[in-house]
Design a protein around this motif. Structure first.
Motif, PDB file in Angstrom:
ATOM      1  N   ARG A  30      76.739  31.891  -5.639  1.00 58.93           N
ATOM      2  CA  ARG A  30      78.188  32.046  -7.088  1.00 58.93           C
ATOM      3  C   ARG A  30      77.448  32.928  -7.726  1.00 58.93           C
ATOM      4  NH1 ARG A  30      80.002  30.017  -2.885  1.00 58.93           N
ATOM      5  NH2 ARG A  30      81.870  28.863  -3.006  1.00 58.93           N
ATOM      6  N   LEU A  96      86.653  33.943 -11.267  1.00 62.07           N
ATOM      7  CA  LEU A  96      86.540  35.332 -11.079  1.00 62.07           C
ATOM      8  C   LEU A  96      87.203  35.603 -12.158  1.00 62.07           C
ATOM      9  CD1 LEU A  96      87.126  37.171  -8.543  1.00 62.07           C
ATOM     10  CD2 LEU A  96      89.061  36.676  -8.724  1.00 62.07           C
ATOM     11  N   VAL A 145      88.289  29.760  -9.816  1.00 61.50           N
ATOM     12  CA  VAL A 145      88.712  30.032  -8.891  1.00 61.50           C
ATOM     13  C   VAL A 145      88.302  28.763  -7.897  1.00 61.50           C
ATOM     14  CG1 VAL A 145      89.121  32.399  -8.506  1.00 61.50           C
ATOM     15  CG2 VAL A 145      86.649  31.153  -8.468  1.00 61.50           C
ATOM     16  N   GLU A 146      86.821  28.231  -8.742  1.00 63.88           N
ATOM     17  CA  GLU A 146      86.581  26.751  -7.990  1.00 63.88           C
ATOM     18  C   GLU A 146      86.444  25.985  -9.125  1.00 63.88           C
ATOM     19  OE1 GLU A 146      83.061  28.187  -5.581  1.00 63.88           O
ATOM     20  OE2 GLU A 146      84.366  27.857  -4.282  1.00 63.88           O
ATOM     21  N   ALA A 195      85.466  31.733  -2.418  1.00 64.03           N
ATOM     22  CA  ALA A 195      84.443  32.193  -2.912  1.00 64.03           C
ATOM     23  C   ALA A 195      83.663  32.349  -2.850  1.00 64.03           C
ATOM     24  CB  ALA A 195      84.794  31.401  -4.821  1.00 64.03           C
ATOM     25  N   LEU A 213      82.469  37.731 -10.634  1.00 65.73           N
ATOM     26  CA  LEU A 213      82.336  36.492 -10.500  1.00 65.73           C
ATOM     27  C   LEU A 213      81.175  35.883 -11.709  1.00 65.73           C
ATOM     28  CD1 LEU A 213      81.730  34.888  -6.853  1.00 65.73           C
ATOM     29  CD2 LEU A 213      83.736  35.072  -8.723  1.00 65.73           C
ATOM     30  N   TYR A 253      88.799  24.149  -5.227  1.00 69.40           N
ATOM     31  CA  TYR A 253      88.926  26.023  -4.817  1.00 69.40           C
ATOM     32  C   TYR A 253      90.369  26.123  -5.094  1.00 69.40           C
ATOM     33  CZ  TYR A 253      89.184  24.484  -0.169  1.00 69.40           C
ATOM     34  OH  TYR A 253      89.856  23.975   0.698  1.00 69.40           O
ATOM     35  N   VAL A 257      92.479  32.889  -3.304  1.00 69.19           N
ATOM     36  CA  VAL A 257      91.372  33.555  -3.749  1.00 69.19           C
ATOM     37  C   VAL A 257      91.043  34.263  -2.794  1.00 69.19           C
ATOM     38  CG1 VAL A 257      88.160  33.007  -4.029  1.00 69.19           C
ATOM     39  CG2 VAL A 257      90.265  31.946  -5.680  1.00 69.19           C
TER      40      VAL A 257
END
Lengths: 635, 218
Positions: A30, A96, A145-146, A195, A213, A253, A257
C-alpha cells in the motif's frame, strides 16, 4: 511453571512478530516506500523475478513465519508500541489522498510531490498531519479506503490459566502454524482488495495520478461515520486461538475505491504519460500568465521536458495530427511531439488527466486560448520536439510585424501572398477550432474536402457568408499549415525557393484557388466555417494597402498595428481601428498592381466591422477566442 | 487425520483463458500451503485485473504448467465436457513392507477441486463475417465476450476469496510443518481428467483406497 512462562513469553513474541509481519505485509502493498517492483533498490527484491534469485540471503526477520518480505524498514519503525504491549490493537488506515481543485502551488513535476505526500504519513499514533503542507492549499481530500485491525484479544485470566496448563509445545507450534496460514492469506488478500489496484496504478505502472496513497498506523480507532460505515465492506480473517486469547485480523475496505482509480487509469502509453505528468495544465505555473510574451518566450529555452509541461495545453487543444508536416501554428511543435500517440488517442476533448483534477476542459481551453501564438510557432520539421532557440525566437518577435511576402513569378501571382499569410497566420485562438476542422478534413479525405471549397467569392458577398460561420470552422486554413509548409519563421530563408511546390501541395489537398481579381477575391470554402478561418487569417496577415513594391519580405506575423503603420492611410480611419488590409497580392512587386480606391477599402472595412460584430455577438464563455480574434482584427 | 475437501466454484472459461485461470488458482492454493520459507512472488494476470501470489518455487511452477498443458490437451479432445482438476496435499507415511512393494503411503489431508466449464468460442460469427449483418453479429459477439470476461474476472476473484476463506476456516487439519528444505512443506499432486472419464473415476477411487480415509466430503 517455568516452561509455561517461557511458553507464554514465546507466545508473546510470536504475537509481536505477527503484528510486525502483518503491518509489513499491508504497508508493502500500500505504501510507495518499497517503491514497487519497477524500482531496483538495494533491497533484496526489487522485482518478482529477482525475489527468487536472492533467496540465498535469509534475514532473521524473514524466518519469522517463513515469510520473506522485501525490506521495509518503515514498517518496523512504527512498532514500538506493540513491542511493549501486545494488548493494544494495531489499526492501519490506508488513505487515498485526492488532489483536486487548487494546483497553483503544485510543482511542475508532480511525481516527487506525490511520493512525498504519500510518505508524509503520520506514523503513530494520533498525528494527522498527513501532508500538512498541502492541506493549506485546500486541494486535497483524504479518504480512508481500508482499515486493517490487528488485535490480540486476551481472554479472562481464568481461562488463560486453564489454557496455560494445557499449553505446551504442541499448542505453541500449532499457534505458530496457524498464524503462518493467516499471514499467507493476508498476503494474498491485500493483493485482491480494490486498494491494491490503486497502489499498482500509482507505483507500479509509473503513471502519474491525481491521487496518492498514504497510511496511518495507530492504536485507536477513529470510528467511521455511518455513511462511511455503509460504504465499507468487511472481511474478517478467522481468528487464531491461543491459550490466553485470540489473534484477530480484519479489514474494512471501500469497494468503490476501484472507481476512483479507474477513472484516470486507462492504460497510457509513455507519450501520454509525459503529457499527463509534466504537461498537466494545472501543474503549470506558466499558465497563469498566458498573455505575457516573456513567459512564452522563455520556455523555449528550457529543457525538453519542461516544454512539454507548459505546452501541454496546446497539445491537448490542438488536433491530433496524423501527419508530421510542418505547421506554422505555434502549437504545432508540441502537437507533433505527441503526434504518434495523439492520433491514437481519444479526441482532445478527453484529456488524459484524471477528470477530477481539472476545472474542466473548458477552463483549460480558455486558458489555452489566451496564448498569443506567434511566439511559439515554428517547428517546421516533422520532428516534433524541435524548438526555436531563443535567438530565433527573438527574431521571430521582431519580424512578426513585417509585411507579407511577395512571391514573384507564380502561377497565381496574387495568391502566394495569401497563402503565405494564411500559412503564417498564428490564429492563436483557433487552435481548438482548427482541430475540429482538421478532424473533419481527415474524415472526409482531401479530395472530398476540396469539393467543399468554393473557389472564390467576390467582394463583400463572402463576408456575408462568413457571418454564419462558427468559430470552429474559422481555422480551417490552418490545415494548410499541416501540409508542407515549413515553419513560418523559416520563410525568410527558404520560402521563395519552391513556391510552386507549395501551391501544388495545396492543390493536392484539393483546395482550389483561383486567380483573384485584385483585392476582390478570397479563397472561400463552401463549408461555412472554413471561410471564416481563411478570412480571419487573411485579415491578420494582409499586406498593407500600399507597399513598396520592391519589398519582398517574408512575413511571419502581422500584428494589426504594424500592418497599419505600413499600410496606406485610409481616410476616415485611424490606424488603431483600421484592420483594412488589402489582399496582399495586389500590392506586391511583380504582381499585378491593383487599383483600389479608398472607397473600396472603406467598403471592405465596413464589411469587416460587420463581421466583427457578428463574431462578438457569438462570443460566449468558451467563445472568447472569437472576441480575442475580433479584437485583434481591429487593433 | 481429517481430510478436508474444497470444491471451488465453477468457472466458465474460454479455451484461451484456461491457462491463466488455472495458474492463478493453483498457485494461490499452493502458496497457502507452502509453509516452508517462502519468498512470495506476485503475478499480474494478463487477461484480468487480478494479482495473485506464487510461492516462488520453480519446480512448482513447472509442475503446474505441465499439468495445465495436459489439461488443455484433454479439453481439446473432449470439448463440451466439464473438466475438474484436483489438487491434493498429502503426507507420506512409511508403511511396513507387505506383499505390495510399495512401502510409501500417501495420507491425503486436503483436496481442492477446481471446476472449469470450457465454453466454445462463438466461431460462427467470425467465420462468415462478410455481410453487414454478420459484422454486426460479430460486434455483438465481441461485446458479449467482454461482458463474459468481466464476469469471469469477478468469478475468479470470488474463487480466490473462497480459497482464502477456506484456508482461514480450516486450519486444524493441516499437518505439523515437517522439516523440509524449500518453500513447499507438504507434498502435493495435481490430477487432471485422464483420457477417459472412467479412468478419472478409477483414479479417484484408487486414491480414496490409498488414503484409507474417504473422509468427510464437505
Amino acid at each position: 511453571m517455568a516452561s509455561s512462562h517461557s511458553d507464554s513469553a514465546r507466545m508473546e513474541q510470536i504475537i509481536t512478530e505477527f503484528f510486525a509481519k502483518s503491518l509489513h505485509i499491508i504497508l508493502e502493498s500500500r505504501s510507495p516506500y518499497r517503491s514497487s517492483r519497477n524500482f531496483s533498490g538495494e533491497q533484496a527484491f526489487s522485482s518478482p523475478s529477482s525475489s527468487t534469485s536472492s533467496s540465498s540471503s535469509v534475514r532473521p526477520r524473514d524466518k519469522w513465519f517463513n515469510l520473506a518480505l522485501r525490506e521495509f524498514p518503515e514498517a518496523l519503525e512504527n512498532l514500538d508500541l506493540w513491542r511493549q504491549s501486545n494488548h493494544e490493537p494495531m489499526i492501519v488506515d490506508v488513505i487515498l489522498i485526492k488532489r483536486s481543485l487548487d494546483w497553483d502551488s503544485v510543482k511542475l513535476s508532480p511525481k516527487p510531490e506525490l511520493i512525498k505526500n504519500a510518505l508524509s504519513k503520520d506514523v503513530y499514533p494520533n498525528c494527522w498531519d498527513f501532508g500538512n503542507d498541502d492541506v493549506g492549499r485546500g486541494g486535497k481530500k483524504e479518504k480512508i479506503v481500508e482499515r486493517w485491525v490487528v488485535q490480540y484479544e486476551v481472554k479472562k485470566s481464568k481461562d488463560c490459566q486453564r489454557g496455560g496448563k494445557r499449553s505446551g509445545c504442541n499448542v505453541l507450534s500449532s499457534f505458530y502454524k496457524k498464524s503462518m496460514l493467516l499471514l499467507r492469506s493476508l498476503y494474498a488478500t491485500v493483493r485482491l482488495l480494490p486498494a491494491y489496484k490503486i497502489f499498482r496504478d500509482l507505483y507500479l505502472s509509473g503513471h502519474i495520478r491525481s491521487f496518492s496513497l498514504g497510511h496511518r498506523v495507530s492504536s485507536f480507532v477513529e470510528p467511521f461515520t455511518r455513511k462511511e460505515e455503509a460504504e465499507m465492506q468487511r472481511f474478517g480473517f478467522t481468528p487464531v486461538d491461543t491459550s490466553c486469547g485470540r489473534l484477530c485480523l480484519s479489514v474494512q475496505y471501500r469497494s468503490s475505491v476501484s472507481d476512483i482509480s479507474s477513472e484516470p487509469s486507462t492504460p497510457l502509453s509513455p507519450p501520454q504519460l509525459i503529457q499527463d505528468y509534466v504537461g498537466s495544465p494545472l501543474a503549470d505555473p506558466l499558465k497563469r500568465f498566458p498573455l505575457l510574451p516573456v513567459t512564452h518566450g522563455s520556455p523555449s529555452s528550457v529543457p525538453f521536458s519542461r516544454r512539454h509541461s507548459w505546452s501541454y495545453d496546446q497539445c491537448r487543444a490542438s488536433p491530433p495530427f496524423a501527419t508530421c508536416s510542418p505547421s506554422p501554428a505555434h502549437s504545432e511543435p508540441y502537437t507533433s511531439a505527441s503526434n504518434p500517440t495523439m492520433s491514437r488517442l481519444p479526441p482532445p476533448g478527453l484529456p488524459p488527466h484524471p477528470p477530477d483534477t481539472l476545472h474542466g476542459p473548458k477552463d483549460v481551453a480558455s486558458l489555452d486560448e489566451c496564448y498569443p501564438s506567434p511566439i511559439y510557432s515554428p517547428s517546421p520539421s516533422a520532428s516534433p520536439p524541435i524548438f526555436i532557440p531563443e535567438s530565433q525566437l527573438s527574431k521571430v518577435l521582431l519580424r512578426s510585424e513585417s509585411a507579407p511576402v511577395n512571391i514573384p513569378g507564380l502561377r497565381f501571382h496574387n495568391n502566394p501572398a495569401i497563402f503565405k499569410n494564411q500559412i503564417l497566420s498564428p490564429s492563436p485562438p483557433l487552435r481548438e477550432a482548427r482541430y475540429e476542422v482538421l478532424r473533419s478534413y481527415k474524415t472526409l479525405g482531401p479530395s472530398q474536402t476540396g469539393e467543399t471549397y468554393e473557389t472564390v467569392l467576390h467582394g463583400k458577398k463572402h463576408l456575408k457568408r462568413l457571418s454564419g460561420m462558427t468559430s470552429a470552422e474559422l481555422a480551417f486554413h490552418d490545415d494548410f499549415d499541416e501540409t508542407e509548409y515549413t515553419c513560418p519563421f523559416d520563410v525568410e530563408d527558404d520560402d521563395m525557393a519552391e513556391p510552386g511546390s507549395r501551391l501544388e501541395s495545396f492543390d493536392q489537398k484539393g483546395l482550389v484557388y483561383e486567380q483573384l481579381d485584385p483585392g476582390a477575391y478570397l479563397p472561400v470554402r463552401k463549408s461555412t466555417g472554413a471561410a471564416v478561418g481563411a478570412l480571419v487569417d487573411l485579415l491578420n496577415k494582409a499586406p498593407p494597402l500600399r507597399q513598396d513594391s520592391s519589398i519582398s519580405v517574408p512575413t511571419s506575423q502581422t500584428s494589426g498595428v504594424n500592418t497599419c503603420a505600413s499600410s496606406f492611410p485610409e481616410p476616415n480611419q485611424s490606424c488603431t481601428e483600421m484592420p483594412v488590409k488589402e489582399f496582399a497580392p495586389c500590392v506586391m512587386a511583380s504582381t499585378i498592381h491593383v487599383s483600389r480606391t479608398a472607397s473600396d477599402a472603406f467598403e471592405e472595412l465596413q464589411a469587416y466591422k460587420e463581421m466583427k460584430n457578428m463574431l462578438l455577438s457569438q462570443c460566449e464563455g468558451p467563445c472568447n477566442q472569437l472576441a480575442y480574434l475580433a479584437r485583434r482584427m481591429l487593433v | 487425520m481429517n481430510c478436508e475437501v474444497c470444491h471451488l466454484k465453477d468457472l466458465e472459461v474460454e479455451h484461451y483463458e484456461i491457462r491463466e485461470v488455472l495458474r492463478c488458482i493453483l498457485h494461490t492454493i499452493i502458496f497457502h500451503r507452502a509453509l516452508g520459507l517462502v519468498r512470495p512472488k506476485e503475478i499480474d494476470l494478463e487477461l484480468f485485473e487480478i494479482t495473485y501470489v506464487q510461492c516462488g518455487d520453480l519446480k512448482v511452477e513447472k509442475k503446474i504448467d505441465e499439468k495445465i498443458e495436459q489439461l488443455i490437451g484433454w479439453v481439446e479432445k473432449h470439448p463440451n465436457k466439464k473438466s475438474q482438476i484436483c489438487l491434493s496435499f498429502y503426507e507420506v507415511k512409511n508403511k511396513q513392507a507387505s506383499w505390495f512393494t510399495n512401502k510409501i503411503e500417501r495420507l491425503y489431508w486436503e483436496h481442492w477441486y477446481v471446476n472449469l466449464n470450457v465454453v466454445q468460442q462463438p466461431k460462427t460469427a467470425y467465420a462468415r463475417s462478410h455481410s453487414s449483418k454478420d459484422i454486426v453479429d460479430s460486434e455483438n459477439a465481441l461485446e458479449e465476450r467482454s461482458i463474459r470476461r468481466a464476469c469471469l474476472e469477478t468469478s475468479l476473484r470470488e474463487v480466490l476469496f473462497q480459497i482464502i476463506r477456506f484456508v482461514n476456516d480450516k486450519k486444524d487439519h493441516v499437518p505439523p510443518i515437517p522439516n523440509r528444505e524449500g518453500a513447499i512443506s507438504f507434498p502435493y499432486e495435481i490430477t487432471i481428467p485422464s483420457s477417459s472419464d472412467s479412468a478419472f473415476g478409477m483414479d479417484m477411487i484408487k486414491r480414496m483406497l490409498q488414503t484409507g480415509h474417504p473422509t468427510m466430503l464437505s
